[in-house]
Design a protein around this motif. Structure first.
Motif, PDB file in Angstrom:
ATOM      1  N   GLN A 154       0.834  -1.205   0.000  1.00  0.00           N
ATOM      2  CA  GLN A 154       0.000   0.000   0.000  1.00  0.00           C
ATOM      3  C   GLN A 154       0.867   1.252   0.000  1.00  0.00           C
ATOM      4  N   LEU A 155       1.942   1.216   0.767  1.00  0.00           N
ATOM      5  CA  LEU A 155       2.860   2.354   0.788  1.00  0.00           C
ATOM      6  C   LEU A 155       3.433   2.601  -0.607  1.00  0.00           C
ATOM      7  N   LYS A 156       3.882   1.550  -1.239  1.00  0.00           N
ATOM      8  CA  LYS A 156       4.439   1.667  -2.586  1.00  0.00           C
ATOM      9  C   LYS A 156       3.405   2.236  -3.543  1.00  0.00           C
ATOM     10  N   ASN A 157       2.184   1.734  -3.479  1.00  0.00           N
ATOM     11  CA  ASN A 157       1.122   2.217  -4.378  1.00  0.00           C
ATOM     12  C   ASN A 157       0.824   3.696  -4.131  1.00  0.00           C
ATOM     13  N   ASP A 158       0.834   4.105  -2.872  1.00  0.00           N
ATOM     14  CA  ASP A 158       0.602   5.513  -2.549  1.00  0.00           C
ATOM     15  C   ASP A 158       1.663   6.398  -3.185  1.00  0.00           C
ATOM     16  N   VAL A 159       2.929   6.004  -3.023  1.00  0.00           N
ATOM     17  CA  VAL A 159       4.029   6.797  -3.576  1.00  0.00           C
ATOM     18  C   VAL A 159       3.936   6.866  -5.099  1.00  0.00           C
ATOM     19  N   LEU A 160       3.653   5.721  -5.726  1.00  0.00           N
ATOM     20  CA  LEU A 160       3.551   5.691  -7.185  1.00  0.00           C
ATOM     21  C   LEU A 160       2.394   6.558  -7.682  1.00  0.00           C
TER      22      LEU A 160
END
Length: 231
Positions: A154-160
């Motif tokens: 989820q963190l990765k998706n938020d940043v992307l």
């Protein structure tokens, strides 16, 4: 010998595509983040990192204050507040000179992103407090997240997702004169932390194909317009 310690090197997320050969990557970023209470994602701006301390205005080197022509404006402002800084050091993006991205909604030429007091990087709330106290804006705050609600994916998706947006300050690629996405994202622990653990508390994502400012940009630099200067 340096007058003060320069800003720490910000490590990239492993999924940051805009790395170069001399960049460093924090492969353990999730182990660092998952013990935090909250993190904040802010926009990475395309400017020069300038530090304002009681000793002067510093660029990359903290061996001596900078005297570059594009810091003249911030040096004049520093002269008005230098006696009130004490042990506080403000770190901000100086956008007075256009680098590779031109912003059309600039309200100021200096955007604070961190504040240090002796051996401590202050919390994000304190950063906003001191920025306001000295009449500066902070870099655009994009999202604050409780870590307990997150997974690494989820963190990765938020940043992307955030990295695909246009800049909050309306960004244009100066080489193509077209709207471009923001340069990147900087994530940090919202709490304060020691200077010795900087790399475990601040992370960045830089977009693929971001425009590198030519090393000779200083020869023909131009002043960035503020938003009310655009017709």
């Amino acid at each position: 010998m340096s007058i003060s310690t320069k800003y720490g090197r910000t490590y990239h997320y492993p999924f940051s595509p805009g790395t170069t050969s001399d960049d460093r990557i924090n492969a353990d970023y999730w182990e660092n983040i998952k013990v935090m209470d909250t993190i904040v994602h802010t926009e990475k701006l395309d400017g020069e990192n300038n530090c304002l301390s009681k000793y002067g205005v510093f660029a990359r080197s903290h061996a001596a204050p900078t005297t570059s022509p594009w810091t003249q404006d911030i040096r004049m402002k520093w002269d008005l507040l230098k006696n009130d800084l004490g042990e506080i050091e403000l770190f901000g993006e100086n956008l007075y000179a256009v680098h590779s991205i031109q912003y059309q909604k600039l309200e100021h030429h200096y955007y604070v992103f961190a504040v240090r007091c002796m051996d401590t990087w202050l919390s994000w709330e304190e950063v906003k407090f001191y920025a306001a106290l000295f009449d500066f804006p902070t870099v655009p705050e994009l999202k604050i997240i409780e870590v307990s609600t997150l997974s690494a994916e989820q963190l990765k998706n938020d940043v992307l997702t955030l990295s695909q947006q246009n800049s909050s300050l309306l960004s244009f690629d100066i080489h193509t004169d077209t709207v471009c996405t923001c340069e990147g994202i900087v994530s940090r622990n919202t709490a304060g932390f020691s200077t010795t653990v900087f790399a475990e508390n601040v992370f960045k994502y830089v977009r693929k194909g971001h425009v590198k400012t030519d090393e000779h940009w200083t020869r023909n630099w131009k002043r960035a317009k503020l938003k009310w200067e655009y017709s």
